[in-house]
Design a protein around this motif. Sequence first.
Motif, PDB file in Angstrom:
ATOM      1  N   GLU A 217       0.703  -1.138   0.025  1.00  0.00           N
ATOM      2  CA  GLU A 217       0.058  -0.008  -0.257  1.00  0.00           C
ATOM      3  C   GLU A 217       0.996   1.545  -0.002  1.00  0.00           C
TER       4      GLU A 217
ATOM      5  N   SER B  25       1.525  -8.248  -0.458  1.00  0.00           N
ATOM      6  CA  SER B  25       0.233  -8.006  -0.974  1.00  0.00           C
ATOM      7  C   SER B  25      -0.716  -8.371   0.275  1.00  0.00           C
TER       8      SER B  25
ATOM      9  N   TYR C  40      -3.883  -2.717  -6.481  1.00  0.00           N
ATOM     10  CA  TYR C  40      -2.360  -2.968  -6.061  1.00  0.00           C
ATOM     11  C   TYR C  40      -1.912  -4.250  -6.862  1.00  0.00           C
TER      12      TYR C  40
END
Length: 330
Positions: free
Chosen positions: A129, A179, A281
């Motif tokens: 992030e 992730s 993402y």
Amino acid sequence: MRVLVTGGAGFIGSHYVRQALTGAYPALRDAEIVVLDKLTYAGSETNLEPVADSARLRFVRGDICDAGVVTEVMRGVDLVVHFAAESHVDRSILGSADFVLTNVLGTQTLLQAALDAEVGKFVHVSTDEVYGSIDEGSWPEDHVLEPNSPYSASKASSDLLARSFHRTYGLPVCVTRCSNNYGPYQFPEKVIPLFVTNLLDGIPVPLYGDGLNVRDWLHVDDHCYGIQLVAEGGRPGEIYNIGGGTELTNRELTERLLAAVGAGWEMVRPVEDRKGHDRRYSVDITKISTELGYRPRIDFETGLADTVRWYAENRAWWEPLKSRAAVTGG
């Protein structure tokens, strides 16, 4: 060998500890594992019960912002694996102070203590992030940091601190960026355990916005395996992305979770989108794959089925957590 695991009673940290104490990582077969955890709402000694009787486990309840406690537990440590963090985006939007305190000041306190103790390796566990949002392609490790939430901004800040301690003082630090994790023992405010536990109880689940935000899903076991590869062979001063290789929209994930528990779309309640909600993402794992031989080993279909089954069979673990916490969604 002595390993300090911060946040070792949380979701990912406790998995790493359980694996380390049950022989999954040969390099740690005889290591003493020291867990430092504040035991906030998301951490529990219950997560360590499967290994609680191990003579190689030492648990210390304490705050990573407490320099005295950190200095004490850092004595004789060869490796630090730093998981401890405030990590829920929704909570950071409601109030960011705790995120800055724990993720930034806490990391600085640990880095300084590790430097003073001449620790041999410091692995700082971070998140994809910090990169922001990407419409297409995948982020390499040298991509610019563009965090969009108070949570990710605090983690980006801690990443830069970690890098600075290597560049300025020579502390052998590696940073990992993962992730979205899933698996057993994940606190039921995150999307997969929240949806599964709600659906098991016949409670509708909230789906943000149009449900088309995309995430890459990584089983916690693969994540911890990647972290251990970095701990053993990662080059000091380097960053390593760790991904799972399964990208799904939130709507696609919801469909799979509904199917897993035998529920229909009538159990979904659209809700207003999260503020500053990143669209997609995606991390490039070429570096860790090429240098350290990492590849995700648990396919998503199998991992998700196992995770749903775990929550169905472990109500005694998650029901008390949901009853005493304000669970807000993932």
